[in-house]
Design a protein around this motif. Structure first.
Motif, mmCIF file in Angstrom:
data_model
loop_
_atom_site.group_PDB
_atom_site.id
_atom_site.type_symbol
_atom_site.label_atom_id
_atom_site.label_comp_id
_atom_site.label_asym_id
_atom_site.label_seq_id
_atom_site.Cartn_x
_atom_site.Cartn_y
_atom_site.Cartn_z
ATOM 1 N N GLN A 148 0.835 -1.206 0.000
ATOM 2 C CA GLN A 148 0.000 0.000 0.000
ATOM 3 C C GLN A 148 0.867 1.252 0.000
ATOM 4 O O GLN A 148 0.583 2.213 -0.717
ATOM 5 C CB GLN A 148 -0.924 0.007 1.226
ATOM 6 C CG GLN A 148 -1.974 -1.074 1.177
ATOM 7 C CD GLN A 148 -2.792 -1.126 2.448
ATOM 8 O OE1 GLN A 148 -4.001 -0.974 2.381
ATOM 9 N NE2 GLN A 148 -2.156 -1.335 3.596
ATOM 10 N N TYR A 149 1.934 1.249 0.785
ATOM 11 C CA TYR A 149 2.857 2.378 0.828
ATOM 12 C C TYR A 149 3.521 2.561 -0.536
ATOM 13 O O TYR A 149 3.611 3.672 -1.061
ATOM 14 C CB TYR A 149 3.903 2.154 1.923
ATOM 15 C CG TYR A 149 4.913 3.262 2.015
ATOM 16 C CD1 TYR A 149 4.693 4.380 2.819
ATOM 17 C CD2 TYR A 149 6.088 3.202 1.288
ATOM 18 C CE1 TYR A 149 5.615 5.403 2.892
ATOM 19 C CE2 TYR A 149 7.014 4.224 1.341
ATOM 20 C CZ TYR A 149 6.778 5.322 2.154
ATOM 21 O OH TYR A 149 7.697 6.333 2.200
ATOM 22 N N TRP A 150 4.001 1.446 -1.131
ATOM 23 C CA TRP A 150 4.660 1.519 -2.438
ATOM 24 C C TRP A 150 3.704 2.094 -3.479
ATOM 25 O O TRP A 150 4.061 2.985 -4.234
ATOM 26 C CB TRP A 150 5.163 0.128 -2.857
ATOM 27 C CG TRP A 150 5.887 0.171 -4.174
ATOM 28 C CD1 TRP A 150 7.211 0.434 -4.367
ATOM 29 C CD2 TRP A 150 5.314 -0.022 -5.478
ATOM 30 N NE1 TRP A 150 7.485 0.428 -5.712
ATOM 31 C CE2 TRP A 150 6.348 0.149 -6.412
ATOM 32 C CE3 TRP A 150 4.035 -0.316 -5.936
ATOM 33 C CZ2 TRP A 150 6.139 0.031 -7.780
ATOM 34 C CZ3 TRP A 150 3.827 -0.433 -7.300
ATOM 35 C CH2 TRP A 150 4.873 -0.268 -8.206
ATOM 36 N N TYR A 151 2.481 1.564 -3.507
ATOM 37 C CA TYR A 151 1.484 2.043 -4.465
ATOM 38 C C TYR A 151 1.242 3.541 -4.280
ATOM 39 O O TYR A 151 1.268 4.313 -5.243
ATOM 40 C CB TYR A 151 0.174 1.264 -4.307
ATOM 41 C CG TYR A 151 -0.974 1.878 -5.064
ATOM 42 C CD1 TYR A 151 -1.102 1.708 -6.432
ATOM 43 C CD2 TYR A 151 -1.927 2.653 -4.411
ATOM 44 C CE1 TYR A 151 -2.148 2.291 -7.130
ATOM 45 C CE2 TYR A 151 -2.975 3.234 -5.099
ATOM 46 C CZ TYR A 151 -3.074 3.057 -6.458
ATOM 47 O OH TYR A 151 -4.098 3.643 -7.149
ATOM 48 N N HIS A 162 -3.720 6.753 -13.032
ATOM 49 C CA HIS A 162 -4.775 6.738 -14.054
ATOM 50 C C HIS A 162 -4.481 5.732 -15.164
ATOM 51 O O HIS A 162 -5.402 5.286 -15.851
ATOM 52 C CB HIS A 162 -4.958 8.136 -14.649
ATOM 53 C CG HIS A 162 -5.522 9.106 -13.657
ATOM 54 N ND1 HIS A 162 -6.857 9.153 -13.329
ATOM 55 C CD2 HIS A 162 -4.913 10.046 -12.895
ATOM 56 C CE1 HIS A 162 -7.057 10.082 -12.421
ATOM 57 N NE2 HIS A 162 -5.892 10.637 -12.128
ATOM 58 N N GLU A 163 -3.197 5.396 -15.341
ATOM 59 C CA GLU A 163 -2.823 4.474 -16.411
ATOM 60 C C GLU A 163 -2.269 3.163 -15.905
ATOM 61 O O GLU A 163 -2.346 2.158 -16.577
ATOM 62 C CB GLU A 163 -1.776 5.127 -17.311
ATOM 63 C CG GLU A 163 -2.337 6.324 -18.017
ATOM 64 C CD GLU A 163 -1.832 6.437 -19.425
ATOM 65 O OE1 GLU A 163 -1.450 5.412 -20.027
ATOM 66 O OE2 GLU A 163 -1.828 7.561 -19.921
ATOM 67 N N SER A 180 3.122 5.749 -3.033
ATOM 68 C CA SER A 180 4.290 6.547 -3.389
ATOM 69 C C SER A 180 4.447 6.696 -4.900
ATOM 70 O O SER A 180 5.147 7.595 -5.365
ATOM 71 C CB SER A 180 5.563 5.955 -2.774
ATOM 72 O OG SER A 180 5.926 4.741 -3.393
ATOM 73 N N GLN A 181 3.795 5.839 -5.684
ATOM 74 C CA GLN A 181 3.840 5.963 -7.146
ATOM 75 C C GLN A 181 2.788 6.953 -7.653
ATOM 76 O O GLN A 181 2.933 7.531 -8.728
ATOM 77 C CB GLN A 181 3.612 4.601 -7.817
ATOM 78 C CG GLN A 181 4.537 3.502 -7.378
ATOM 79 C CD GLN A 181 5.997 3.892 -7.364
ATOM 80 O OE1 GLN A 181 6.532 4.407 -8.341
ATOM 81 N NE2 GLN A 181 6.651 3.643 -6.244
ATOM 82 N N CYS A 182 1.726 7.115 -6.887
ATOM 83 C CA CYS A 182 0.614 7.969 -7.310
ATOM 84 C C CYS A 182 1.054 9.426 -7.324
ATOM 85 O O CYS A 182 1.458 9.971 -6.296
ATOM 86 C CB CYS A 182 -0.587 7.787 -6.375
ATOM 87 S SG CYS A 182 -1.290 6.123 -6.457
ATOM 88 N N ASP A 183 0.982 10.027 -8.511
ATOM 89 C CA ASP A 183 1.431 11.410 -8.661
ATOM 90 C C ASP A 183 0.404 12.265 -9.404
ATOM 91 O O ASP A 183 0.715 13.338 -9.889
ATOM 92 C CB ASP A 183 2.767 11.454 -9.402
ATOM 93 C CG ASP A 183 2.690 10.867 -10.813
ATOM 94 O OD1 ASP A 183 1.584 10.494 -11.268
ATOM 95 O OD2 ASP A 183 3.745 10.783 -11.469
ATOM 96 N N GLY A 184 -0.812 11.765 -9.491
ATOM 97 C CA GLY A 184 -1.834 12.477 -10.231
ATOM 98 C C GLY A 184 -1.988 11.967 -11.658
ATOM 99 O O GLY A 184 -3.006 12.197 -12.291
#
Length: 102
Positions: A12-15, A25-26, A17-21
């Motif tokens: 969950q933390y890794w995921y 979405h992809e 940390s990838q989310c940047d807006g």
């Protein structure tokens, strides 16, 4: 991140940390089930620090319902495993992702 963090909390933390807006979405993480029975996981590595790393196909079979396969292809970390091997399989991803991390 603490090494004592359980693997689901770590994922969950890794995921997050990838989310940047844009990334979420992809790309993302997909967890599903197999009919033999078991689990399937696809973790997109596109646009992450892991995108160009390779995890050669590995397979451990200890019994009909006790097995794990993991590999990378097309900038995705793939997992297929037995019905009680999901934690073990995600731990393989965690260890591989942490290799060489500061």
């Amino acid at each position: 991140m603490s090494e004592s963090m359980n693997v689901l909390d770590w994922l969950q933390y890794w995921y997050a940390s990838q989310c940047d807006g844009d990334w979420e979405h992809e790309w993302g993480v997909t967890i599903g089930t197999l009919d033999n029975p078991g689990w399937t996981v696809k973790i997109s590595l596109e646009e992450t620090d892991l995108a160009d790393r390779v995890y050669p196909r590995q397979q451990v079979t200890r019994g009909e319902h006790d097995w794990v396969m993991a590999w990378t292809s097309e900038k995705t970390f793939h997992i297929a495993c037995g019905p009680r091997n999901l934690t073990e399989a995600l731990t393989l991803f965690r260890a591989w992702a942490a290799e060489g991390a500061p």
